[in-house]
Design a protein around this motif. Structure first.
Motif, mmCIF file in Angstrom:
data_model
loop_
_atom_site.group_PDB
_atom_site.id
_atom_site.type_symbol
_atom_site.label_atom_id
_atom_site.label_comp_id
_atom_site.label_asym_id
_atom_site.label_seq_id
_atom_site.Cartn_x
_atom_site.Cartn_y
_atom_site.Cartn_z
ATOM 1 N N ALA A 127 1.744 1.914 -3.493
ATOM 2 C CA ALA A 127 0.589 2.474 -4.207
ATOM 3 C C ALA A 127 0.446 3.971 -3.918
ATOM 4 O O ALA A 127 0.234 4.773 -4.837
ATOM 5 C CB ALA A 127 -0.679 1.728 -3.810
ATOM 6 N N PRO A 180 0.806 -1.230 0.000
ATOM 7 C CA PRO A 180 0.000 0.000 0.000
ATOM 8 C C PRO A 180 0.841 1.284 0.000
ATOM 9 O O PRO A 180 0.407 2.301 -0.560
ATOM 10 C CB PRO A 180 -0.831 -0.130 1.282
ATOM 11 N N TYR A 227 -1.778 -0.676 -9.179
ATOM 12 C CA TYR A 227 -1.534 -0.022 -7.892
ATOM 13 C C TYR A 227 -0.118 0.524 -7.751
ATOM 14 O O TYR A 227 0.093 1.548 -7.096
ATOM 15 C CB TYR A 227 -1.827 -0.995 -6.740
ATOM 16 N N CYS A 283 -6.279 -0.526 -2.480
ATOM 17 C CA CYS A 283 -5.075 -1.348 -2.410
ATOM 18 C C CYS A 283 -5.068 -2.220 -1.164
ATOM 19 O O CYS A 283 -4.609 -3.361 -1.200
ATOM 20 C CB CYS A 283 -3.826 -0.468 -2.456
#
Length: 514
Positions: free
Chosen positions: A265, A262, A320, A287
């Motif tokens: 992302a 994440p 992502y 994500c």
């Protein structure tokens, strides 16, 4: 009584030689005893008086920059710990005045980052948007208008080997350079400071950053023992690092692939490589769902994935991370953070910062496995912080020491003892994890609350690792407050997030526990 025969000439000569050399040998050994004992000069202290506007009122305060000697069980000085304490001049009843102890991380870092970046009375200014290097002196300092001196006294601590702190007397480095040893020394310092300043009845907080959060949790537990139980009111954990499994980006550490995704992302979103047209929070939430529901099962399935399944996962990861499907497939769906730093903006010839993915640095070697010039998020601001701290100590606090202030000490890391158990106890190497200690301490001290500050673009202590860590390890999540910032590890370098973090901490400290 049996008569002894007289000495023979050779025996007499040997005896006389022994009589001659024994005093000399003793004389030669004496200095080695002295060499084992480092000098113990008188501790230095520098006291100045100041005023500042915090919390919409003027605060008169005293700054005490000083050495405090830690002693062993025989009462002998073994270490000198440097601190800068800011205490309100007119606090009234000290029992109602909180005190907050502050340190950075490393291990091996002094407290200058939080001192000159967030909590101190004066702050250094660096480029808020992470687009310009700090350059060379002179640098700008400003009053900390969002400071907390109207709420709490502040004590900045430099652990042994950093700042002006050092081993003295019969102290040994190994007595301080270790996970448990470090916590013990900081806990001893805190108790001594509280006792000397008559603050046992004051509310007490710890604020730490990075490894400083590891230290903070270990110190909170250490303070429960030693025959002097000191319960804390709260922990302020900035860019937390409690479970190193989630912040150690190495191959075959499957947790790290999960916790870093994440943050990749969010950083790709920041650099317009992914999630365009979506708000950051919404993109990050997508994500998260992908990570939990698709990526984790794929990682654990490993080579059992079919080719089509693997490509489907790679296509979603590409959406992502901003990385190509081809690159992700060649990486076996497992992207190490240094490679992400190098790959995301490879077409522009720059690498991302690790402490803060907003920063970029031009690279000479386009094919190195990760940034080879160092971390742009560090070298683009460290000159300003170092100069500002040294200038501030000398001019504002009137500090005059006979040695340099070590903002960091690289020799500490290689000698650090990460063992969480006493020497001699059985232990197999594993990732450091003090999160269970936090869970235990919170149950023994149910009034202690925790604020966890996370930077979306922190690529060394990822925000998703914080979420992963605090949802496990027996931690009472209802007493954990998570806050998020559109910056990195030191989110206060971004002006908007400096304001937000300072106000979030103020709200945390003034809110009444349920």
């Amino acid at each position: 009584m049996i008569a002894k025969p007289p000495f023979k000439p050779v025996q007499l000569l040997c005896f006389l030689m022994m009589c001659f050399f024994i005093p000399a040998a003793v004389g030669q050994q004496a200095p080695s005893v002295e060499e084992d004992t480092l000098p113990v000069p008188e501790p230095k202290a520098f006291i100045t008086e100041h005023q500042i506007q915090n919390g919409n009122r003027k605060i008169a305060y005293r700054a005490t920059a000083s050495e405090r000697y830690l002693k062993n069980s025989e009462g002998e000085p073994v270490a000198s710990v440097w601190s800068v304490a800011y205490t309100a001049s007119e606090m009234g009843n000290p029992a109602g005045r909180p005190v907050t102890f502050i340190f950075n991380g490393g291990p091996g870092s002094a407290s200058l980052w939080l001192h000159m970046g967030l909590f101190g009375p004066q702050l250094v200014e660096v480029d808020s948007d992470a687009t310009r290097d700090d350059g060379a002196a002179p640098y700008s300092l400003k009053a900390n208008s969002e400071g907390l001196l109207d709420l709490t006294d502040l004590v900045f601590i430099d652990p042994v080997g950093t700042g002006y702190s050092r081993v003295i007397g019969k102290g040994e480095l190994e007595d301080f350079w270790g996970l448990t040893e470090d916590a013990s020394s900081i806990a001893q310092f805190m108790r001594d400071w509280i006792t000397d300043n008559n603050r046992w009845m004051s509310p007490k907080y710890i604020a730490g950053e990075s490894f400083g959060t590891t230290r903070g949790v270990a110190v909170a537990q250490e303070l429960e023992g030693g025959g002097q139980n000191m319960a804390l009111n709260g922990l302020i954990l900035i860019s937390q690092a409690l479970d190193y499994g989630g912040s150690t980006s190495t191959h075959y550490n499957i947790t790290s692939y999960i916790t870093y995704l994440p943050s990749m992302a969010a950083t790709a979103w920041y650099h317009n490589k992914a999630g365009q047209g979506m708000p950051l929070e919404a993109f990050v939430e997508e994500c998260r769902e992908f990570t939990y529901n698709t990526y984790i099962p794929a990682l654990y399935k490993g080579s059992l994935l079919t080719a089509s399944e693997k490509e489907a996962v790679a296509r979603e990861m590409a959406r992502y991370t901003g990385l190509s499907v081809e690159y992700l497939l060649k990486s076996d769906l497992r992207v190490l953070m240094p490679r992400f730093q190098k790959e995301l903006l490879r077409d522009k010839g720059v690498a991302l910062g690790r402490l803060d993915g907003r920063f970029t640095g031009k690279e000479i070697d386009a094919f190195s496995d990760g940034p080879h010039l160092g971390d742009p998020a560090s070298y683009q601001i460290s000159g300003a912080y170092t100069a500002a701290l040294n200038h501030y100590l000398r001019t504002e606090l009137q500090v005059k020491m006979d040695r340099p202030y070590l903002t960091s000490n690289s020799s500490i890391g290689g000698k650090w003892n990460w063992r969480p158990v006493p020497e001699g106890s059985y232990w197999e190497p594993e990732h450091v994890n003090v999160a269970p200690q936090l869970g235990e301490t919170m149950r023994r001290n149910p009034q202690m609350r925790v604020l966890v500050a996370n930077g979306y673009y922190d690529l060394i202590c990822p925000f998703f690792d914080a979420e992963y860590t605090y949802s496990r390890n027996g931690i009472e999540t209802d007493k954990i407050e998570m806050t998020y910032y559109e910056a990195g590890h030191m989110m206060y370098t971004h002006q908007e997030d400096y304001l937000k973090l300072a106000r979030d901490i103020r709200t945390f400290m003034t809110s009444v526990p349920e």
